[in-house]
Design an enzyme around this catalytic site. Structure first.
Site, PDB file in Angstrom:
ATOM      1  N   LYS A 130       6.643  13.839  20.607  1.00 50.04           N
ATOM      2  CA  LYS A 130       7.189  15.196  20.622  1.00 50.04           C
ATOM      3  C   LYS A 130       6.070  16.243  20.696  1.00 50.04           C
ATOM      4  CE  LYS A 130      11.626  14.149  20.390  1.00 50.04           C
ATOM      5  NZ  LYS A 130      12.554  14.444  21.497  1.00 50.04           N
ATOM      6  N   TYR A 184       6.895   8.666  17.402  1.00 50.31           N
ATOM      7  CA  TYR A 184       7.888   9.739  17.549  1.00 50.31           C
ATOM      8  C   TYR A 184       7.215  11.106  17.457  1.00 50.31           C
ATOM      9  CZ  TYR A 184      12.105  12.535  16.990  1.00 50.31           C
ATOM     10  OH  TYR A 184      13.101  13.477  17.166  1.00 50.31           O
ATOM     11  N   THR A 232      23.392  12.703  13.321  1.00 46.15           N
ATOM     12  CA  THR A 232      23.644  11.958  14.572  1.00 46.15           C
ATOM     13  C   THR A 232      23.182  10.530  14.308  1.00 46.15           C
ATOM     14  OG1 THR A 232      21.406  12.342  15.416  1.00 46.15           O
ATOM     15  CG2 THR A 232      23.069  13.980  16.028  1.00 46.15           C
ATOM     16  N   ASP A 270      18.878   7.088  33.502  1.00 48.19           N
ATOM     17  CA  ASP A 270      18.162   6.345  32.459  1.00 48.19           C
ATOM     18  C   ASP A 270      16.732   6.861  32.445  1.00 48.19           C
ATOM     19  OD1 ASP A 270      16.711   4.551  30.906  1.00 48.19           O
ATOM     20  OD2 ASP A 270      17.963   2.851  31.499  1.00 48.19           O
ATOM     21  N   ASN A 290      17.059  16.434  26.745  1.00 43.75           N
ATOM     22  CA  ASN A 290      17.505  16.158  25.377  1.00 43.75           C
ATOM     23  C   ASN A 290      17.365  14.699  24.965  1.00 43.75           C
ATOM     24  OD1 ASN A 290      19.539  16.647  22.932  1.00 43.75           O
ATOM     25  ND2 ASN A 290      20.303  14.913  24.122  1.00 43.75           N
TER      26      ASN A 290
HETATM   27  N1  LIG Z   1      19.138  14.526  14.895  1.00 40.77           N
HETATM   28  C1  LIG Z   1      18.085  15.169  14.455  1.00 40.77           C
HETATM   29  O1  LIG Z   1      17.988  15.464  13.250  1.00 40.77           O
HETATM   30  C2  LIG Z   1      16.984  15.582  15.400  1.00 40.77           C
HETATM   31  C3  LIG Z   1      15.923  16.358  14.860  1.00 40.77           C
HETATM   32  C4  LIG Z   1      14.903  16.776  15.718  1.00 40.77           C
HETATM   33  C5  LIG Z   1      14.967  16.454  17.070  1.00 40.77           C
HETATM   34  N2  LIG Z   1      16.001  15.687  17.555  1.00 40.77           N
HETATM   35  C6  LIG Z   1      16.002  15.383  18.992  1.00 40.77           C
HETATM   36  O2  LIG Z   1      17.260  15.732  19.540  1.00 40.77           O
HETATM   37  C7  LIG Z   1      17.514  14.932  20.705  1.00 40.77           C
HETATM   38  C8  LIG Z   1      18.907  14.339  20.594  1.00 40.77           C
HETATM   39  O3  LIG Z   1      18.924  13.454  19.489  1.00 40.77           O
HETATM   40  P1  LIG Z   1      20.242  13.090  18.664  1.00 40.77           P
HETATM   41  O4  LIG Z   1      19.948  13.343  17.236  1.00 40.77           O
HETATM   42  O5  LIG Z   1      21.434  13.674  19.296  1.00 40.77           O
HETATM   43  O6  LIG Z   1      20.218  11.486  18.818  1.00 40.77           O
HETATM   44  P2  LIG Z   1      21.308  10.434  19.330  1.00 40.77           P
HETATM   45  O7  LIG Z   1      22.657  10.765  18.822  1.00 40.77           O
HETATM   46  O8  LIG Z   1      20.688   9.111  19.018  1.00 40.77           O
HETATM   47  O9  LIG Z   1      21.329  10.680  20.902  1.00 40.77           O
HETATM   48  C9  LIG Z   1      20.230  10.354  21.700  1.00 40.77           C
HETATM   49  C10 LIG Z   1      20.655  10.442  23.145  1.00 40.77           C
HETATM   50  O10 LIG Z   1      19.530  10.043  23.952  1.00 40.77           O
HETATM   51  C11 LIG Z   1      19.997   9.039  24.837  1.00 40.77           C
HETATM   52  N3  LIG Z   1      18.962   8.138  25.299  1.00 40.77           N
HETATM   53  C12 LIG Z   1      18.153   7.331  24.583  1.00 40.77           C
HETATM   54  N4  LIG Z   1      17.391   6.588  25.410  1.00 40.77           N
HETATM   55  C13 LIG Z   1      17.745   6.936  26.667  1.00 40.77           C
HETATM   56  C14 LIG Z   1      17.339   6.529  27.959  1.00 40.77           C
HETATM   57  N5  LIG Z   1      16.413   5.572  28.148  1.00 40.77           N
HETATM   58  N6  LIG Z   1      17.905   7.110  29.028  1.00 40.77           N
HETATM   59  C15 LIG Z   1      18.869   8.053  28.883  1.00 40.77           C
HETATM   60  N7  LIG Z   1      19.311   8.463  27.698  1.00 40.77           N
HETATM   61  C16 LIG Z   1      18.749   7.911  26.604  1.00 40.77           C
HETATM   62  C17 LIG Z   1      21.071   8.301  24.069  1.00 40.77           C
HETATM   63  O11 LIG Z   1      21.850   7.513  24.940  1.00 40.77           O
HETATM   64  P3  LIG Z   1      22.445   6.063  24.481  1.00 40.77           P
HETATM   65  O12 LIG Z   1      23.718   6.356  23.748  1.00 40.77           O
HETATM   66  O13 LIG Z   1      22.673   5.360  25.791  1.00 40.77           O
HETATM   67  O14 LIG Z   1      21.406   5.405  23.629  1.00 40.77           O
HETATM   68  C18 LIG Z   1      21.802   9.489  23.473  1.00 40.77           C
HETATM   69  O15 LIG Z   1      22.640  10.066  24.432  1.00 40.77           O
HETATM   70  C19 LIG Z   1      16.395  13.885  20.749  1.00 40.77           C
HETATM   71  O16 LIG Z   1      15.405  14.284  21.669  1.00 40.77           O
HETATM   72  C20 LIG Z   1      15.841  13.914  19.335  1.00 40.77           C
HETATM   73  O17 LIG Z   1      14.507  13.480  19.276  1.00 40.77           O
HETATM   74  C21 LIG Z   1      17.012  15.259  16.744  1.00 40.77           C
END
Ligand SMILES: NC(=O)c1ccc[n+]([C@@H]2O[C@H](COP(=O)([O-])OP(=O)(O)OC[C@H]3O[C@@H](n4cnc5c(N)ncnc54)[C@H](OP(=O)(O)O)[C@@H]3O)[C@@H](O)[C@H]2O)c1
Length: 239
Positions: A166, A162, A197, A58, A85
């Site tokens: 970053k 956010y 996502t 966590d 990530n």
């Molecule tokens: N999707 C996009 O368009 C996008 C664009 C730019 C950057 N990003 C970055 O890509 C990364 C992955 O995002 P995603 O889009 O795949 O989002 P997502 O599907 O919401 O996944 C986020 C992940 O982070 C985990 N997480 C959140 N809080 C946590 C904590 N306290 N401890 C451990 N794990 C935690 C979540 O676990 P839970 O299921 O337990 O909540 C989940 O596994 C992030 O850093 C995000 O900022 C995403």
């Protein structure tokens, strides 16, 4: 000690993290699926196969980081890849002048302080790798250059918590890469793209298979690859 490379991906139970873990497993890495919920983490590891293993992590509970380090040290003796990530955007859609401090603090807690502390705790294990790779998953929303330009394609996506978190991740990339420049460890920031996502939303144009590629590329860089950069695909982004 086995020659198989060991990679830990945080937030690997879903989204881009799960797909990054899957692609690394398919490339032959021993993958550790970091997740805060055991059931979700176990299910993700099982869906990946290739011996992928769930590790409870966590990012808002740094007291548990030492346990992860001790487990990896005891079982594998080193860590080759850390993909930072896990990420949250509690103030997404909120104006900088109005976002609650709890939302801003909560976002920094996971995206910045958790990421930095976990990296510090695991660095001794990454130093034991012949080719340590640290991937900090950032976002194009981190770019000061683009945020400062009213006409940039970021449009209204300008929440402070956010985007600011970053930007801090990017500064960690730049400063840590400088500190480690005379070691084999490479540290880079990744922008996955706008990916479908839970965080990216339904309207995002990219699928996770594509969205994981920047992290996977940076996790598997050869010795002559870059360090201290901010990338989408293999292209550099403006800081
Ligand atoms: N999707 C996009 O368009 C996008 C664009 C730019 C950057 N990003 C970055 O890509 C990364 C992955 O995002 P995603 O889009 O795949 O989002 P997502 O599907 O919401 O996944 C986020 C992940 O982070 C985990 N997480 C959140 N809080 C946590 C904590 N306290 N401890 C451990 N794990 C935690 C979540 O676990 P839970 O299921 O337990 O909540 C989940 O596994 C992030 O850093 C995000 O900022 C995403």
């Amino acid at each position: 000690m086995s020659n198989q490379k060991v990679a830990l991906v945080t937030g690997a139970n879903k989204g881009i993290g799960l797909e990054t873990a899957r692609q690394l497993a398919e490339l032959g890495y021993q993958v550790l699926v970091g997740a805060r919920q055991a059931a979700a983490g176990e299910a993700a590891a099982a869906s990946i196969g290739h011996g992928a293993e769930f590790v409870e992590l966590d990012m808002a509970q740094p007291a548990g980081f030492g346990r992860v380090r001790d487990y990896v040290a005891g079982k594998y003796g080193r860590l080759d890849v850390l993909v930072n990530n896990a990420g949250v955007g509690f103030d997404n859609g909120k104006k900088p002048s109005e976002a609650g401090m709890d939302l801003i603090r909560g976002t920094f807690e996971v995206n910045v302080f958790g990421l930095v502390e976990l990296t510090q705790v695991l660095l001794p294990l990454l130093s034991k790798s012949e080719a340590g790779r640290i991937v900090n998953v950032s976002s194009i929303l981190a770019s000061l250059t683009l945020n400062a330009d009213p006409a940039s394609p970021l449009g209204d996506w300008r929440s402070f918590g956010y985007n600011g978190s970053k930007a801090a991740v990017n500064m960690f990339t730049a400063t840590l890469a400088f500190e480690l420049k005379d070691t084999p460890i490479k540290v880079n920031s990744a922008h996955p793209g706008w990916v479908k996502t839970d965080l990216g939303g339904e309207e995002a144009p990219m699928e996770v298979a594509e969205g994981a590629k920047t992290s996977v590329w940076l996790a598997t860089l050869p010795a002559d690859g870059p360090t201290g950069g901010f990338f989408h695909g293999q292209e550099r982004l403006p800081w």
